[in-house]
Write an enzyme that holds these catalytic residues in place. Sequence first.
Site, PDB file in Angstrom:
ATOM      1  N   HIS A   1       0.797  -1.087   0.015  1.00 41.32           N
ATOM      2  CA  HIS A   1      -0.019   0.004  -0.093  1.00 41.32           C
ATOM      3  C   HIS A   1       0.922   1.367   0.021  1.00 41.32           C
ATOM      4  O   HIS A   1       0.423   2.507  -0.165  1.00 41.32           O
ATOM      5  CB  HIS A   1      -0.764   0.038   1.258  1.00 41.32           C
TER       6      HIS A   1
ATOM      7  N   ASN B   1      -7.040   6.080   4.089  1.00 41.46           N
ATOM      8  CA  ASN B   1      -8.592   6.421   3.989  1.00 41.46           C
ATOM      9  C   ASN B   1      -8.930   7.798   4.378  1.00 41.46           C
ATOM     10  O   ASN B   1     -10.118   8.028   3.915  1.00 41.46           O
ATOM     11  CB  ASN B   1      -9.315   5.328   4.769  1.00 41.46           C
TER      12      ASN B   1
ATOM     13  N   ASP C   1      -0.797   2.319  -5.304  1.00 36.77           N
ATOM     14  CA  ASP C   1      -0.641   0.815  -5.461  1.00 36.77           C
ATOM     15  C   ASP C   1      -1.993   0.578  -6.189  1.00 36.77           C
ATOM     16  O   ASP C   1      -3.029   1.223  -6.238  1.00 36.77           O
ATOM     17  CB  ASP C   1      -0.652   0.131  -4.327  1.00 36.77           C
TER      18      ASP C   1
ATOM     19  N   ASN D   1      -9.300   2.859  -1.235  1.00 38.24           N
ATOM     20  CA  ASN D   1      -9.783   3.940  -0.096  1.00 38.24           C
ATOM     21  C   ASN D   1      -8.947   5.401  -0.297  1.00 38.24           C
ATOM     22  O   ASN D   1      -9.513   6.402   0.067  1.00 38.24           O
ATOM     23  CB  ASN D   1      -9.676   3.273   0.984  1.00 38.24           C
TER      24      ASN D   1
END
Length: 198
Positions: free
Chosen positions: A31, A79, A104, A125
């Site tokens: 991530h 997020n 990513d 997100n």
Amino acid sequence: MTESNVRPERSEPVLVVGLGNPGTEYERTRHNVGFLVADVLAGRVGGRFTVHKKSGADLLEARLDGRKVLIAKPRSYMNVSGRPVAALARFFSVPPAEVIVVHDELDLPFGTLRLKRGGGEGGHNGLRSVSSALTTKDYVRVRFGIGRPPGRQDPADYVLKPFSSVERKEVPVLVEQAADAVELLLKAGLETAQNHVH
């Protein structure tokens, strides 16, 4: 950045945001490839990130290919990363069309790079947060393929895991290629960069 070529003498800044999660436990996870690319770009200009208190992001101001470039890493979790991105864009008067987000991408095979403007968030997100905070999807994305999780592994767990030992050997080269793609975007515009990268 328009679809056509960008001339180096353009004066307005461009904001390059690497998405990731703060903290050492997330440093080498899938991530966080956006952070890795931002770090490479910072290294290329010989700069250091400092905390931009008004936005809640790590920020480096530099010049790349004749343009003022703001390289940023939000200090908030993925997020809610849109808030610092929008705050930076407001503070430096950067329109959404001049924002480049490096992230990513589950929907691309590992190591694949794709550039695009706008479109959906594909369940990401971080992108969802950025689109919401900027109130538009009309920004450029540098999509760094991480592939889908094997078997029945939950994608939410997969993105927070480190790269496999085989992938890890390739990541440094791929991150450099993604940084090259960002520089090409700045120098030549989206269409030319897409033709080269794709």
